[in-house]
Design an enzyme around this catalytic site. Structure first.
Site, PDB file in Angstrom:
ATOM      1  N   GLU A   1      10.210   2.450  10.531  1.00 14.33           N
ATOM      2  CA  GLU A   1      10.864   3.215   9.935  1.00 14.33           C
ATOM      3  C   GLU A   1      10.053   4.424  10.192  1.00 14.33           C
ATOM      4  O   GLU A   1       9.099   4.530   9.324  1.00 14.33           O
ATOM      5  CB  GLU A   1      11.888   3.154   8.570  1.00 14.33           C
TER       6      GLU A   1
ATOM      7  N   GLU B   1      10.074  16.527  14.613  1.00 14.77           N
ATOM      8  CA  GLU B   1      10.251  16.701  13.100  1.00 14.77           C
ATOM      9  C   GLU B   1       9.638  17.064  12.607  1.00 14.77           C
ATOM     10  O   GLU B   1       8.262  17.215  12.088  1.00 14.77           O
ATOM     11  CB  GLU B   1      10.540  14.985  12.830  1.00 14.77           C
TER      12      GLU B   1
ATOM     13  N   CYS C   1      13.898  11.425   5.859  1.00 18.71           N
ATOM     14  CA  CYS C   1      13.828  11.209   7.737  1.00 18.71           C
ATOM     15  C   CYS C   1      15.166  10.938   8.662  1.00 18.71           C
ATOM     16  O   CYS C   1      15.430  11.772   9.644  1.00 18.71           O
ATOM     17  CB  CYS C   1      13.049   9.038   7.490  1.00 18.71           C
TER      18      CYS C   1
ATOM     19  N   LYS D   1       0.406  -0.918  -0.250  1.00 19.32           N
ATOM     20  CA  LYS D   1       0.389   0.166   0.148  1.00 19.32           C
ATOM     21  C   LYS D   1       1.152   1.326   0.267  1.00 19.32           C
ATOM     22  O   LYS D   1       1.353   1.823   0.901  1.00 19.32           O
ATOM     23  CB  LYS D   1      -0.669  -0.304   1.160  1.00 19.32           C
TER      24      LYS D   1
HETATM   25  P1  NAP Z   1       1.975   9.180   7.369  1.00 21.84           P
HETATM   26  O1  NAP Z   1       0.641   9.272   7.213  1.00 21.84           O
HETATM   27  O2  NAP Z   1       2.712   8.373   8.564  1.00 21.84           O
HETATM   28  O3  NAP Z   1       1.708   8.402   6.445  1.00 21.84           O
HETATM   29  C1  NAP Z   1       2.845   6.559   5.820  1.00 21.84           C
HETATM   30  C2  NAP Z   1       2.096   5.683   5.043  1.00 21.84           C
HETATM   31  O4  NAP Z   1       0.967   5.159   5.982  1.00 21.84           O
HETATM   32  C3  NAP Z   1       0.815   6.206   3.806  1.00 21.84           C
HETATM   33  O5  NAP Z   1       1.182   4.795   2.909  1.00 21.84           O
HETATM   34  C4  NAP Z   1       0.058   6.571   4.759  1.00 21.84           C
HETATM   35  O6  NAP Z   1      -0.979   6.993   4.132  1.00 21.84           O
HETATM   36  C5  NAP Z   1       0.017   5.240   5.230  1.00 21.84           C
HETATM   37  N1  NAP Z   1      -0.359   5.410   6.809  1.00 21.84           N
HETATM   38  C6  NAP Z   1      -1.574   6.565   7.247  1.00 21.84           C
HETATM   39  N2  NAP Z   1      -2.507   6.541   7.797  1.00 21.84           N
HETATM   40  C7  NAP Z   1      -2.639   4.984   7.808  1.00 21.84           C
HETATM   41  C8  NAP Z   1      -3.436   4.188   9.293  1.00 21.84           C
HETATM   42  N3  NAP Z   1      -3.818   4.616   9.713  1.00 21.84           N
HETATM   43  N4  NAP Z   1      -3.446   2.370   9.350  1.00 21.84           N
HETATM   44  C9  NAP Z   1      -2.352   2.460   8.201  1.00 21.84           C
HETATM   45  N5  NAP Z   1      -1.324   3.250   7.475  1.00 21.84           N
HETATM   46  C10 NAP Z   1      -1.566   4.582   7.052  1.00 21.84           C
HETATM   47  O7  NAP Z   1       2.288  10.484   6.801  1.00 21.84           O
HETATM   48  P2  NAP Z   1       2.345  11.243   6.200  1.00 21.84           P
HETATM   49  O8  NAP Z   1       0.674  11.626   6.827  1.00 21.84           O
HETATM   50  O9  NAP Z   1       2.532  11.009   5.212  1.00 21.84           O
HETATM   51  O10 NAP Z   1       3.685  12.860   6.504  1.00 21.84           O
HETATM   52  C11 NAP Z   1       3.670  13.196   7.618  1.00 21.84           C
HETATM   53  C12 NAP Z   1       4.573  13.183   8.765  1.00 21.84           C
HETATM   54  O11 NAP Z   1       5.168  12.100   8.826  1.00 21.84           O
HETATM   55  C13 NAP Z   1       5.390  14.305   8.130  1.00 21.84           C
HETATM   56  O12 NAP Z   1       5.672  15.653   8.205  1.00 21.84           O
HETATM   57  C14 NAP Z   1       6.894  13.811   8.714  1.00 21.84           C
HETATM   58  O13 NAP Z   1       7.353  13.639   9.873  1.00 21.84           O
HETATM   59  C15 NAP Z   1       6.864  11.891   8.257  1.00 21.84           C
HETATM   60  N6  NAP Z   1       7.222  11.230   6.984  1.00 21.84           N
HETATM   61  C16 NAP Z   1       8.427  10.650   7.785  1.00 21.84           C
HETATM   62  C17 NAP Z   1       8.657   9.277   6.852  1.00 21.84           C
HETATM   63  C18 NAP Z   1       9.856   8.645   7.059  1.00 21.84           C
HETATM   64  O14 NAP Z   1      10.595   8.455   6.394  1.00 21.84           O
HETATM   65  N7  NAP Z   1      10.461   8.126   8.731  1.00 21.84           N
HETATM   66  C19 NAP Z   1       8.175   9.632   5.433  1.00 21.84           C
HETATM   67  C20 NAP Z   1       7.098  10.056   5.567  1.00 21.84           C
HETATM   68  C21 NAP Z   1       6.188  10.288   6.576  1.00 21.84           C
HETATM   69  P3  NAP Z   1      -1.564   7.609   3.252  1.00 21.84           P
HETATM   70  O15 NAP Z   1      -0.141   8.358   1.815  1.00 21.84           O
HETATM   71  O16 NAP Z   1      -2.672   7.697   2.760  1.00 21.84           O
HETATM   72  O17 NAP Z   1      -1.382   9.215   3.933  1.00 21.84           O
END
Ligand code: NAP
Ligand code: MG
Length: 462
Positions: free
Chosen positions: A245, A369, A279, A170
């Protein structure tokens, strides 16, 4: 590429169960470039069933055959390199060169590394009177973010397939096109049907259904710490292995004996690359009091050179979030020495590369972050204080140390609570374990350590 209007399940593109779609937006000009289906629990269920059905056959396939298919997958990524780079540029806004070298280049290296590893790995070992069998864990649910959209997919799928696991992916809602392109590459190679499956969709719907599915044996997630906590809790309740991660707030520690200009310039580039959406970025620069003013001057000059060439951040929500952090930094008393909350362009989700001086370790911008092109420069009086600041966040993903000698830098790095440290600008190694201490995660990706995550051990005593 042309977007697919279905899911890749059981070796074919199939219509989605529902009719909802997700609009893919180019963050440079805010134009909708494609629509992909928004998967539901029904799509996830079909994909998990396909992966389960394919598992016994794939697990029993000789490792050398699996390795040959992964080598062919690597070749497919090479053949599609330009298309991959163009796709990441379109859906993430990544500048062309960075898209070529990093977004398209790194996955090729990682896929290649797992083709080699799978070909040479010994899936059995002897320990005294025991024979230990290393067996694939089963069906993997992979959930990936948008910031390195193909790398994060390949860093999970390649080792999982090499180990003999099958996968349901996904990908992030913001970057589904490169994931579809990856599924095309898998299809072209001719992996057995059901070994790899793709369901595009929203996190709280498709992502959650995958994380909660009983037919999934291991969940591998990359993304925010908040969602990671939720996925970890779900896996914990089901007694299921999970790899997380998560976020970071890494320190770039410049010791007084270092080459200050080099350390500052590389440090600024590290934060601004990919518009700060990394990250492991070194978002806190720690500088000795005697060199502080010089470092601030060097950093502000280095950041000012970037302008809007770094590209936008991924979406309007991230742009608002990053600006909110910049405003918070100002409100808490930090001093802007480059950039600021104003956008450099009217259209597109751009953020001006921003540098804060006079940052204290307890400020929000030094703790949370930000995930944007924002650097905080923090002053320390001595090495012990530098270490306390470096270790003084909930995260522990990465970091850097610069010193006059490698030994001095290594001595400091040994005391850091973090998963990886670059010594005097050491370069990224796709074979080295990548992952976090503390709230930056559980488990490791890449190389042999990342491979081990997808294997169970069974010991036979004689
Ligand atoms: P996120 O919501 O954690 O997204 C990561 C993945 O998880 C996406 O595929 C997302 O789908 C999915 N996801 C979201 N809610 C979920 C749930 N309840 N159950 C299962 N999967 C779920 O991150 P984001 O909203 O894109 O970004 C928010 C913040 O996360 C950023 O500002 C940053 O600080 C952090 N981030 C960190 C990393 C890293 O590499 N460590 C990467 C991205 C973001 P959707 O795409 O539909 O939301
Ligand atoms: Mg999200």
């Amino acid at each position: 590429m042309t977007a697919h209007d279905g899911m890749y399940i059981g070796g074919a593109w199939r219509p989605a169960a529902g009719t909802d779609t997700i609009a893919v937006v180019n963050p440079v000009d805010e134009q909708v470039i494609a629509q992909v289906p928004a998967g539901t629990a029904e799509d996830i269920d079909a994909a998990v069933r396909a992966a389960r059905a394919a598992f016994p056959g794939w697990a029993a396939t000789p490792p050398a055959e699996r390795a040959a298919l992964i080598a062919a997958l690597r070749d497919q990524l090479v053949a599609r390199k330009d298309e991959i780079a163009r796709t990441v540029t379109a859906e993430l806004g990544s500048p062309e060169q960075f898209a070529q070298f990093v977004h398209a280049g790194v996955p090729i290296a990682v896929a290649g590394s797992y083709a080699e590893l799978a070909a040479s790995f010994t899936f059995e070992e002897r320990i005294g009177n025991s024979r230990v069998l290393l067996e694939p864990v089963g069906v993997v649910g992979a959930i990936t973010p948008w910031n390195y959209p193909l790398h994060q997919v390949v860093a999970k799928v390649a080792p999982a397939l090499a180990a003999g696991c099958t996968v349901v992916l996904k990908p992030a809602e913001d970057t589904p096109l490169v994931a579809q392109l990856f599924a095309e590459a898998v299809h072209e190679v001719g992996f057995p049907a059901g070994v790899f499956n793709l369901v595009t969709g929203l996190g709280p719907v498709a992502g959650q259904a995958l994380a909660e599915h009983e037919g999934v044996d291991l969940v591998s997630f990359t993304g925010s710490t908040a969602v990671g906590q939720q996925i970890g809790a779900t896996a914990g309740a089901a007694i299921k292995p999970v790899a997380l991660e998560l976020g970071g707030k890494s320190a770039n520690v410049i010791l007084p004996s270092a080459d200050l200009a080099k350390a500052v310039n590389v440090g600024v580039a590290n934060v601004m690359n990919n518009s700060g959406q990394t990250c492991s970025a070194w978002t806190r620069m720690l500088v000795h009091a005697d060199q502080y003013d010089d470092a601030v001057q060097l950093a502000s000059a280095a950041a000012a050179k970037y302008g809007d060439r770094i590209g936008p951040v991924v979406n309007a929500k991230q742009q608002a979030r990053v600006r909110g952090y910049i405003e918070k930094g100002i409100a808490e008393g930090a001093k802007i020495v480059a950039g600021g909350p104003e956008s450099p362009r009217e259209k597109g989700y751009f953020i001006t590369p921003t540098v804060f001086a006079e940052v204290t370790p307890d400020m929000t911008i030094a703790q949370e972050e930000i995930f944007g092109p924002v650097l905080s420069i923090i002053k320390y009086a001595d090495e012990d204080e530098a270490l306390a600041i470096a270790n003084g966040t909930v995260y522990g993903l990465a970091g850097a140390v610069w010193a006059g000698t490698e030994e001095e830098a290594v001595a400091f790095a040994r005391r850091m609570d973090t998963g990886q440290v670059d010594i005097n600008g050491g370069s990224f190694n796709p074979l080295a374990p990548f992952g976090g201490y503390k709230k930056s995660g559980v488990g490791r990706e890449l190389g042999a350590h990342g491979f081990a995550e997808y294997l169970h051990t069974k010991s036979l005593q004689f």
